[in-house]
Design a protein around this motif. Structure first.
Motif, PDB file in Angstrom:
ATOM      1  N   SER A  42     -19.703   2.712 -17.950  1.00  9.59           N
ATOM      2  CA  SER A  42     -20.114   1.304 -17.984  1.00  9.59           C
ATOM      3  C   SER A  42     -19.790   0.607 -16.664  1.00  9.59           C
ATOM      4  CB  SER A  42     -19.422   0.590 -19.149  1.00  9.59           C
ATOM      5  OG  SER A  42     -19.751   1.200 -20.386  1.00  9.59           O
ATOM      6  N   VAL A  43     -18.593   0.892 -16.136  1.00  7.47           N
ATOM      7  CA  VAL A  43     -18.218   0.291 -14.850  1.00  7.47           C
ATOM      8  C   VAL A  43     -19.155   0.768 -13.746  1.00  7.47           C
ATOM      9  CG1 VAL A  43     -16.399   0.198 -13.107  1.00  7.47           C
ATOM     10  CG2 VAL A  43     -15.816  -0.053 -15.522  1.00  7.47           C
ATOM     11  N   LYS A  44     -19.552   2.025 -13.787  1.00  8.03           N
ATOM     12  CA  LYS A  44     -20.479   2.551 -12.784  1.00  8.03           C
ATOM     13  C   LYS A  44     -21.810   1.803 -12.829  1.00  8.03           C
ATOM     14  CE  LYS A  44     -22.929   6.782 -11.483  1.00  8.03           C
ATOM     15  NZ  LYS A  44     -23.157   8.216 -11.826  1.00  8.03           N
ATOM     16  N   ALA A  68     -15.638   4.298  -8.598  1.00  6.84           N
ATOM     17  CA  ALA A  68     -15.028   3.594  -9.727  1.00  6.84           C
ATOM     18  C   ALA A  68     -14.970   4.482 -10.961  1.00  6.84           C
ATOM     19  CB  ALA A  68     -15.819   2.322 -10.029  1.00  6.84           C
ATOM     20  N   GLN A  69     -16.026   5.240 -11.210  1.00  9.03           N
ATOM     21  CA  GLN A  69     -16.044   6.139 -12.360  1.00  9.03           C
ATOM     22  C   GLN A  69     -14.979   7.216 -12.222  1.00  9.03           C
ATOM     23  OE1 GLN A  69     -19.588   8.507 -12.710  1.00  9.03           O
ATOM     24  NE2 GLN A  69     -19.373   8.734 -14.931  1.00  9.03           N
ATOM     25  N   ILE A  72     -11.391   5.752 -12.877  1.00  6.09           N
ATOM     26  CA  ILE A  72     -11.110   5.463 -14.294  1.00  6.09           C
ATOM     27  C   ILE A  72     -10.952   6.759 -15.087  1.00  6.09           C
ATOM     28  CG2 ILE A  72     -12.054   4.411 -16.382  1.00  6.09           C
ATOM     29  CD1 ILE A  72     -13.391   2.336 -14.597  1.00  6.09           C
TER      30      ILE A  72
END
Length: 339
Positions: A42-44, A68-69, A72
């Protein structure tokens, strides 16, 4: 034999009991890891969507989203390991990452260097996808900017892969960085031509071409008094500044200038040379006025120039006289016999 089987059975029983006791923690750790995994995805997507608003930032969003992926997911893995193995501490992970990081750094130094250079190129954007750049002997259009390398497509339809570390540490010419671009070409006219008249004709030729911008205005400047020509530099601006526009405007400008100058009697001379023959003989040795190798100032009379054919005929005549003077006639040869 029965004792060995009993010991083996006890070990298997202990392993099964331990697995059963660990099973709830393992299930919980897997659930936690998948939660972090879906959060990372989701962040990606969010990062890609946020950077997608920027022009030509598609690759930047991909790289930042992957970073970011990965971060996390790494945190989720650490949390999952802490659940399954309670004795596992953060200090152990930091120590492990420190030792492995040094080894990986030495083993993949070039890859990491290209990766960091790619991140900086994507962040600073010295050039973008679609720009036409010149790097060393390579010139073409930027097709893709990845974390390891940048690919350009040459004008003759070839693909060049350039490591990002070289692009980041060397000079790169971006031909399409601005909306306009100045072109130039040197035109040589004869020394007997009127320079101001030739310049006016060149300006008229430029005004007839729609691709030549009037703002900024073109200019025509005398740059050099060369060996055979007076060199005039013609400079004009084009928009857009792509390679095909460069070639088209250059073709039209040079064609128009050539037709305009020749139609109005302006000479476009080619290089010429003057050859001076060295006429030094024993009769003229030391007499500079009788020689054609440099004429000193103050001489009373310079030797008359002659053509190449005339020089060869004079040389043949001179050699013929020398041959006749050295060979006796038949009468001379018979004289001793008569005596």
């Amino acid at each position: 034999m029965n004792f060995e089987l009993s010991a083996l059975w006890k070990q298997l029983e202990a392993m099964v009991r331990g697995s059963i006791a660990l099973f709830p923690s393992l299930i919980f750790a897997v659930i936690v890891f998948f939660i972090f995994f879906f959060i990372a995805r989701s962040v990606k997507r969010i990062v890609r969507r946020a950077t997608g608003n920027r022009r030509h930032a598609r690759n930047l969003g991909l790289v930042l989203g992957r970073l970011a992926q990965g971060t996390i997911i790494l945190i989720g893995l650490f949390v999952a390991l802490s659940i399954v193995i309670p004795s596992f501490q953060a200090g152990d992970l930091v120590q492990l990452l420190g030792i492995s990081g040094v080894a990986i750094g030495f083993a993949f130094r070039d890859i990491l260097q290209n990766f960091l250079a790619g991140i900086l190129i994507l962040l600073t954007e010295p050039f973008r996808i679609g720009d036409q750049i010149v790097f060393k002997n390579f010139e073409g259009t930027v097709e893709n900017i990845e974390t390891r390398a940048t690919t350009i497509r040459t004008y003759d339809n070839r693909r060049i892969v350039i490591p990002n570390s070289e692009l980041f540490t060397n000079s790169v010419t971006v031909n399409t960085a601005f909306d306009t671009r100045r072109m130039e070409y040197d035109v040589g006219i004869g020394y007997g031509d009127d320079i101001e008249h030739a310049k006016r004709l060149i300006y008229e030729a430029l005004d007839e071409i729609a691709e030549v911008l009037q703002d900024p205005a073109p200019d025509v400047l005398v740059m050099e008094l060369a060996d055979s020509t007076v060199d005039i530099r013609v400079r004009w601006w084009i928009k857009p500044p792509r390679r095909i526009d460069d070639l088209r405007s250059r073709d039209q400008v040079l064609t128009a200038i050539k037709h305009k100058l020749t139609a109005n009697g302006i000479d476009l001379p080619f290089p010429t040379q003057q050859i001076l023959f060295h006429d030094q003989t024993e009769e003229t040795d030391g007499d500079r006025t009788q020689q054609r190798e440099g004429w000193p100032a103050g001489q009373k009379q310079s030797p008359r120039s002659r053509s190449v054919g005339g020089a060869l005929r004079s040389l043949a005549k001179h050699n013929g006289k020398q041959d006749n003077s050295h060979h006796p006639t038949q009468n001379d040869m018979r004289q001793p016999a008569d005596q």
